[in-house]
Design a protein around this motif. Sequence first.
Motif, PDB file in Angstrom:
ATOM      1  N   GLY A   1       0.859  -1.183   0.000  1.00 39.63           N
ATOM      2  CA  GLY A   1       0.000   0.000   0.000  1.00 39.63           C
ATOM      3  C   GLY A   1       0.892   1.228   0.000  1.00 39.63           C
ATOM      4  N   ARG A   2       1.553   1.399   1.151  1.00 47.46           N
ATOM      5  CA  ARG A   2       2.473   2.519   1.331  1.00 47.46           C
ATOM      6  C   ARG A   2       3.476   2.627   0.177  1.00 47.46           C
ATOM      7  N   PHE A   3       4.078   1.489  -0.206  1.00 52.33           N
ATOM      8  CA  PHE A   3       5.125   1.528  -1.228  1.00 52.33           C
ATOM      9  C   PHE A   3       4.619   2.110  -2.543  1.00 52.33           C
ATOM     10  N   ILE A   4       3.350   1.834  -2.862  1.00 58.68           N
ATOM     11  CA  ILE A   4       2.809   2.263  -4.155  1.00 58.68           C
ATOM     12  C   ILE A   4       2.450   3.753  -4.163  1.00 58.68           C
ATOM     13  N   VAL A   5       1.862   4.241  -3.059  1.00 53.57           N
ATOM     14  CA  VAL A   5       1.274   5.591  -3.119  1.00 53.57           C
ATOM     15  C   VAL A   5       1.952   6.658  -2.268  1.00 53.57           C
ATOM     16  N   ALA A   6       2.699   6.269  -1.215  1.00 59.30           N
ATOM     17  CA  ALA A   6       3.219   7.280  -0.291  1.00 59.30           C
ATOM     18  C   ALA A   6       4.036   8.342  -1.028  1.00 59.30           C
ATOM     19  N   ASP A   7       4.986   7.855  -1.801  1.00 57.18           N
ATOM     20  CA  ASP A   7       5.947   8.725  -2.458  1.00 57.18           C
ATOM     21  C   ASP A   7       5.310   9.593  -3.551  1.00 57.18           C
ATOM     22  N   ALA A   8       4.096   9.237  -3.970  1.00 54.05           N
ATOM     23  CA  ALA A   8       3.413   9.972  -5.038  1.00 54.05           C
ATOM     24  C   ALA A   8       2.637  11.174  -4.514  1.00 54.05           C
ATOM     25  N   GLY A   9       2.600  11.354  -3.193  1.00 47.07           N
ATOM     26  CA  GLY A   9       1.752  12.403  -2.636  1.00 47.07           C
ATOM     27  C   GLY A   9       2.486  13.353  -1.716  1.00 47.07           C
ATOM     28  N   LEU A  10       1.874  14.499  -1.535  1.00 47.13           N
ATOM     29  CA  LEU A  10       2.451  15.570  -0.714  1.00 47.13           C
ATOM     30  C   LEU A  10       1.293  16.293  -0.026  1.00 47.13           C
ATOM     31  N   VAL A  11       1.472  16.628   1.239  1.00 49.98           N
ATOM     32  CA  VAL A  11       0.491  17.460   1.933  1.00 49.98           C
ATOM     33  C   VAL A  11       1.025  18.878   2.019  1.00 49.98           C
ATOM     34  N   ARG A  12       0.268  19.805   1.499  1.00 49.42           N
ATOM     35  CA  ARG A  12       0.632  21.216   1.650  1.00 49.42           C
ATOM     36  C   ARG A  12      -0.172  21.779   2.821  1.00 49.42           C
ATOM     37  N   SER A  13       0.528  22.490   3.687  1.00 48.90           N
ATOM     38  CA  SER A  13      -0.087  23.001   4.910  1.00 48.90           C
ATOM     39  C   SER A  13       0.370  24.438   5.153  1.00 48.90           C
ATOM     40  N   GLU A  14      -0.428  25.161   5.905  1.00 45.04           N
ATOM     41  CA  GLU A  14      -0.067  26.531   6.278  1.00 45.04           C
ATOM     42  C   GLU A  14       0.364  26.561   7.740  1.00 45.04           C
ATOM     43  N   VAL A  15       1.396  27.309   8.034  1.00 45.62           N
ATOM     44  CA  VAL A  15       1.800  27.523   9.417  1.00 45.62           C
ATOM     45  C   VAL A  15       0.777  28.468  10.061  1.00 45.62           C
ATOM     46  N   VAL A  16       0.130  28.013  11.137  1.00 40.72           N
ATOM     47  CA  VAL A  16      -0.874  28.851  11.804  1.00 40.72           C
ATOM     48  C   VAL A  16      -0.222  29.730  12.860  1.00 40.72           C
ATOM     49  N   LEU A  17       0.829  29.218  13.486  1.00 44.39           N
ATOM     50  CA  LEU A  17       1.461  29.968  14.571  1.00 44.39           C
ATOM     51  C   LEU A  17       2.850  29.419  14.827  1.00 44.39           C
ATOM     52  N   VAL A  18       3.792  30.326  15.114  1.00 49.45           N
ATOM     53  CA  VAL A  18       5.111  29.942  15.622  1.00 49.45           C
ATOM     54  C   VAL A  18       5.252  30.611  16.977  1.00 49.45           C
ATOM     55  N   SER A  19       5.480  29.797  17.997  1.00 51.57           N
ATOM     56  CA  SER A  19       5.396  30.310  19.365  1.00 51.57           C
ATOM     57  C   SER A  19       6.616  29.899  20.172  1.00 51.57           C
ATOM     58  N   ARG A  20       7.029  30.780  21.068  1.00 51.73           N
ATOM     59  CA  ARG A  20       8.077  30.450  22.037  1.00 51.73           C
ATOM     60  C   ARG A  20       7.491  30.546  23.435  1.00 51.73           C
ATOM     61  N   ARG A  21       7.886  29.631  24.287  1.00 50.38           N
ATOM     62  CA  ARG A  21       7.472  29.670  25.695  1.00 50.38           C
ATOM     63  C   ARG A  21       8.448  30.547  26.473  1.00 50.38           C
ATOM     64  N   GLY A  22       8.440  31.821  26.200  1.00 45.42           N
ATOM     65  CA  GLY A  22       9.386  32.707  26.854  1.00 45.42           C
ATOM     66  C   GLY A  22      10.594  32.954  25.970  1.00 45.42           C
ATOM     67  N   ALA A  23      11.236  34.095  26.163  1.00 39.12           N
ATOM     68  CA  ALA A  23      12.300  34.545  25.251  1.00 39.12           C
ATOM     69  C   ALA A  23      13.524  33.640  25.300  1.00 39.12           C
ATOM     70  N   ASP A  24      13.778  32.981  26.436  1.00 37.77           N
ATOM     71  CA  ASP A  24      15.005  32.197  26.592  1.00 37.77           C
ATOM     72  C   ASP A  24      14.892  30.779  26.053  1.00 37.77           C
ATOM     73  N   ASN A  25      13.683  30.357  25.742  1.00 37.10           N
ATOM     74  CA  ASN A  25      13.486  28.969  25.343  1.00 37.10           C
ATOM     75  C   ASN A  25      13.812  28.795  23.851  1.00 37.10           C
ATOM     76  N   PRO A  26      14.806  27.963  23.519  1.00 33.82           N
ATOM     77  CA  PRO A  26      15.210  27.848  22.113  1.00 33.82           C
ATOM     78  C   PRO A  26      14.211  27.073  21.254  1.00 33.82           C
ATOM     79  N   VAL A  27      13.370  26.255  21.898  1.00 37.57           N
ATOM     80  CA  VAL A  27      12.447  25.418  21.124  1.00 37.57           C
ATOM     81  C   VAL A  27      11.212  26.222  20.747  1.00 37.57           C
ATOM     82  N   ARG A  28      10.994  26.351  19.444  1.00 37.10           N
ATOM     83  CA  ARG A  28       9.758  26.990  18.981  1.00 37.10           C
ATOM     84  C   ARG A  28       8.696  25.917  18.767  1.00 37.10           C
ATOM     85  N   TRP A  29       7.456  26.253  19.059  1.00 35.57           N
ATOM     86  CA  TRP A  29       6.339  25.372  18.708  1.00 35.57           C
ATOM     87  C   TRP A  29       5.771  25.882  17.394  1.00 35.57           C
TER      88      TRP A  29
END
Lengths: 378, 378
Positions: free
Chosen positions: A254-282
């Motif tokens: 299943g996967r082998f036949i179709v996975a590589d043939a498709g792409l999901v396009r998505s929009e970024v809704v939000l980029v967030s930081r939990r405080g200025a010092d936190n390097p990890v963005r959500w």
Amino acid sequence: MTPKIAKFLAEQNPATPCLVVDVDRVAARYGALADALPLARIYYAVKANPAAPILSRLTALGSYFDAASIEEIEMCLEAGAEASKISFGNTIKKVSAIRRAFAAGVPMFAFDSAEELDKLAENAPGARVYCRLLVENEGAEWPLSRKFGTTLDHARDLMVRARELGLDPYGLSFHVGSQQTGTAPYEAAIGRVAMLFTDLAEAGIDLRMVNLGGGFPVRYRDEVPGIDDFGRAIMHAMTEHFGNDLPEMIVEPGRFIVADAGLVRSEVVLVSRRGADNPVRWVYLDIGRFGGLAETEGESIRYRIATAHDETGAETGPVAIAGPTCDGADIMYERANYRLPLALRSGDLVDLLSTGAYVSTYAAQSFNGFAPLAEHYI
Amino acid sequence: MTPKIAKFLAEQNPATPCLVVDVDRVAARYGALADALPLARIYYAVKANPAAPILSRLTALGSYFDAASIEEIEMCLEAGAEASKISFGNTIKKVSAIRRAFAAGVPMFAFDSAEELDKLAENAPGARVYCRLLVENEGAEWPLSRKFGTTLDHARDLMVRARELGLDPYGLSFHVGSQQTGTAPYEAAIGRVAMLFTDLAEAGIDLRMVNLGGGFPVRYRDEVPGIDDFGRAIMHAMTEHFGNDLPEMIVEPGRFIVADAGLVRSEVVLVSRRGADNPVRWVYLDIGRFGGLAETEGESIRYRIATAHDETGAETGPVAIAGPTCDGADIMYERANYRLPLALRSGDLVDLLSTGAYVSTYAAQSFNGFAPLAEHYI
């Protein structure tokens, strides 16, 4: 991303989230598998993506079909497939579904339990049946083993019972787990299948078919072995155990036949930081685990992600990636060490690559009010 | 099961799988919460179940609404709710959704990040905003904390910034996690909120609202404290920290209002043993994790299950319980020590109790070809 998909995105700029599938690429993947395993019949696992353009194209190529439900069987028939080329591969079937499939001419049914065998004997009398064995799923990124299959001893008893019930004890199946990156589980499982062929021959039952399941991997974030490696390993094990007297061989990709043939396009809704010092963005996308990316559960399937900032050589930083809903479980990646460009902002587009399998039909119908993703087959 | 649901099932014998919800029971639960927290405004969390009969009934009772998306806001408006009684509670919103909500008259928006605040200032100028705090979710069966909320320090800076941007820094929110069975997390969170009220007052910002979130538990397999316990603990903490100068209080219950009012009726598709000696039977239902029972992920929410064999005093045995699909992840309960009657067979009906929340809209649109469950509101 195929050139056809790139052109479609550039010209159409479709609303997000959406899935875009290049059906030519589906055909190419079918061809690659047929080349790697020329002696095997390919039963496309419809559940991976049952869109009509895919089923029609595969029908034209001569594909067989592995269906999980009577609804999938009907989709195949509508796409022009012959009933004789469909296998009802789910070991869990309602009586009503067995009856409808049998009436439609579906010749072959999976099972792994005594109760299912009784249901088949009564509602699909004389049909070809194959028993699913429990095998190791080590190396698979989406394992299946606990839910399906039975022991060698139990399978032997069930196949003897199948003949007593007037069914045609046709073969054995196994599944090494989806996105299986090693060849060893196929080799081990073929050895077990061959043992049971011998046992049952001594009981006067001549099996004629080995269903090798699917599980062939595609490239997500990490490289995987090519399909030729799997073809060689499987054929080596088959000839080692069966010699020149090879049974019919079936694969259910299943996967082998179709996975590589498709792409999901998505929009970024939000980029967030939990405080200025936190390097990890959500980074929150407009599609999440309940919008179709079900296989990111447990961070199992790790899609490649492309952004418009990738080409500039801009700096990246660590991110957690989540869906747009109010559900705390709607997090795709938090521990998988994803990095995305520091320039990424709300409103940017991102592409999740190789997402043609196990996405579209898996989207919740209205989770948090969000409609399922749109689909484009080109 | 309410008498009305029992009568409906007996008379209509609806096709399975289906959800049946007693809307009178929804109203009764709303009343119980209003009695337990008479000073709080109830914002029903629409995502728990957005069916029109539920929204209409709650509108008639004077309920407010907590919406996760512009689509949910529109559902509330269609059901007769006033825009002024709707809060856009998702901290992750597309610009287009903010604009449409603001244009419709929605007065209040959640946020927990600088980028979202900028989006709100530009697209909902002057709106009331409240910042979500990160709090402990210990004791919750469906935790939320990692994905939402920010630190006290960061929230302080964001609220000051909100005023600078011309927004109305209205209040603070937190969520102790869904199906929260303890009162201590509410008490701890209220203390933190009160600290920030004081801090911000010193900065010249007078907050007027505390949003206590939802999370009030319902009885699934285990008993839970009554809603009066939560009401008392919350009011005690509020008066301890705020004295006579109580701010406006908001609660956002979803599960508590609708879960107990609904039931999923399902058919047993198969009962299977992995060999004669194995005491554990696998029971496969015609609904699974992808058919709506999303909250059984990780065996988190453990529904009570009723069968027609329960009354006979018949023997039970250990079971694993799974859905009808070919997906190995579609297993509801394997480690949670469920037992079901030994008499249970394929074709029998079973009822999953208290399933009115987080089921209907969560069903996949066509997973393995299966249609989402039918819904009946009575």
